[in-house]
Write an enzyme that holds these catalytic residues in place. Structure first.
Site, PDB file in Angstrom:
ATOM      1  N   HIS A   3      41.681  15.518  11.770  1.00  0.00           N
ATOM      2  CA  HIS A   3      40.381  14.922  11.466  1.00  0.00           C
ATOM      3  C   HIS A   3      40.391  14.461  10.018  1.00  0.00           C
ATOM      4  CE1 HIS A   3      36.213  14.056  11.020  1.00  0.00           C
ATOM      5  NE2 HIS A   3      35.938  15.135  10.294  1.00  0.00           N
TER       6      HIS A   3
ATOM      7  N   HIS B 222      38.262  11.588   7.049  1.00  0.00           N
ATOM      8  CA  HIS B 222      37.187  10.639   6.772  1.00  0.00           C
ATOM      9  C   HIS B 222      37.815   9.403   6.139  1.00  0.00           C
ATOM     10  CE1 HIS B 222      33.530  13.197   7.537  1.00  0.00           C
ATOM     11  NE2 HIS B 222      34.511  14.091   7.576  1.00  0.00           N
TER      12      HIS B 222
ATOM     13  N   ASP C  34      50.916  -0.872  20.201  1.00  0.00           N
ATOM     14  CA  ASP C  34      52.079   0.006  20.106  1.00  0.00           C
ATOM     15  C   ASP C  34      51.689   1.486  20.139  1.00  0.00           C
ATOM     16  OD1 ASP C  34      54.085  -1.896  20.021  1.00  0.00           O
ATOM     17  OD2 ASP C  34      54.102  -2.033  17.830  1.00  0.00           O
TER      18      ASP C  34
ATOM     19  N   HIS D 194      30.191   9.813  12.060  1.00  0.00           N
ATOM     20  CA  HIS D 194      30.968  10.906  11.482  1.00  0.00           C
ATOM     21  C   HIS D 194      32.335  10.408  11.001  1.00  0.00           C
ATOM     22  CE1 HIS D 194      32.379  15.388  11.984  1.00  0.00           C
ATOM     23  NE2 HIS D 194      32.818  14.835  10.876  1.00  0.00           N
TER      24      HIS D 194
ATOM     25  N   TYR E 286      62.110   0.774  22.986  1.00  0.00           N
ATOM     26  CA  TYR E 286      61.928   0.667  21.535  1.00  0.00           C
ATOM     27  C   TYR E 286      62.585   1.847  20.840  1.00  0.00           C
ATOM     28  CZ  TYR E 286      59.574   0.451  17.006  1.00  0.00           C
ATOM     29  OH  TYR E 286      59.302   0.388  15.664  1.00  0.00           O
TER      30      TYR E 286
END
Length: 231
Positions: free
Chosen positions: A94, A96, A119, A170, A228
């Site tokens: 997580h 910001h 991708d 958020h 790839y």
């Protein structure tokens, strides 16, 4: 316990700083133990410059601290819900970060406008609905995880194919089978959010990439016949 995993989780948290995805203490990485019984996560509010492996907090799947002297990240209940809701996830991030958070604040999904996005994410990265006042006041972080899971279920999105979300008002969460890959997904998410902003600036009427290009680029990296990179 889990000394190697603590080192990895600490290193992944520091990678967020190196990648420019966090300032101050605005972010966290967690990882699920190999046996699936424990979660290792960054402690709450500790400056990244001071962060060490021994600061990592170990909890059980219910959020009870089993090792560590510091309080775990306040986002722990969200991480736990993602581990519960999305099988195969071994790391959650997580942040910001600027561009992904801006899209979350703008309440916008992140469409796939080109191959860079394709991708990593097989289609639109969704923005969740608003949490209700009741959800915010009661078990906010846990309810954030529930709303993320609800978003993927109600919109029919595979969390393994789109391993990220924008939580309305958020910010972004990203996940993967490993914490290292989850950090990579978080970095790519912010980069393609920035690209999307610029793309819309060049052409406000731009359409998402056609399904054919999305299929080609996603499956050449992730499909059964992926070619790839190196074996």
């Amino acid at each position: 316990m889990l000394e190697e995993l603590k080192e990895r989780v600490c290193r992944c948290n520091l990678e967020l700083v190196k990648d420019g995805l966090v300032v101050l203490t605005w972010g966290n990485v967690s990882a699920l133990s190999e046996n699936g019984k424990y979660v290792v996560i960054k402690p709450s509010g500790v400056n990244y410059a001071e962060l060490r492996p021994e600061h990592m907090v170990v909890t059980d799947r219910g959020g009870t601290v089993v090792e560590g002297t510091l309080r775990p990240s306040t986002d722990l209940p969200t991480h736990l819900e993602l581990y519960n809701a999305f099988p195969g996830v071994g790391g959650v991030v997580h942040t910001h970060s600027r561009w992904a958070t801006a899209m979350a604040q703008a309440e916008q999904d992140l469409p796939c406008y080109g191959t860079t996005h394709a991708d990593y994410f097989f289609g639109t990265v969704p923005c969740t609905r608003h949490l209700t006042p009741e959800e915010i006041q009661s078990a906010y972080e846990h309810n954030t995880g529930l709303v993320i899971a609800e978003t993927f279920q109600t919109r029919g999105i595979d969390p393994a194919a789109v391993p990220a979300v924008l939580v309305c008002k958020h910010g972004p969460f990203a996940w993967a089978p490993t914490p290292e890959k989850a950090v990579e997904n978080a970095l790519v998410l912010d980069e393609v959010a920035h690209m999307a902003f610029l793309t819309k600036g060049f052409n406000p009427a731009v359409n998402p990439a056609p399904q054919s290009i999305l299929d080609k680029h996603y499956y050449r990296k992730h499909g059964a016949g992926a070619y790839y990179g190196q074996k």
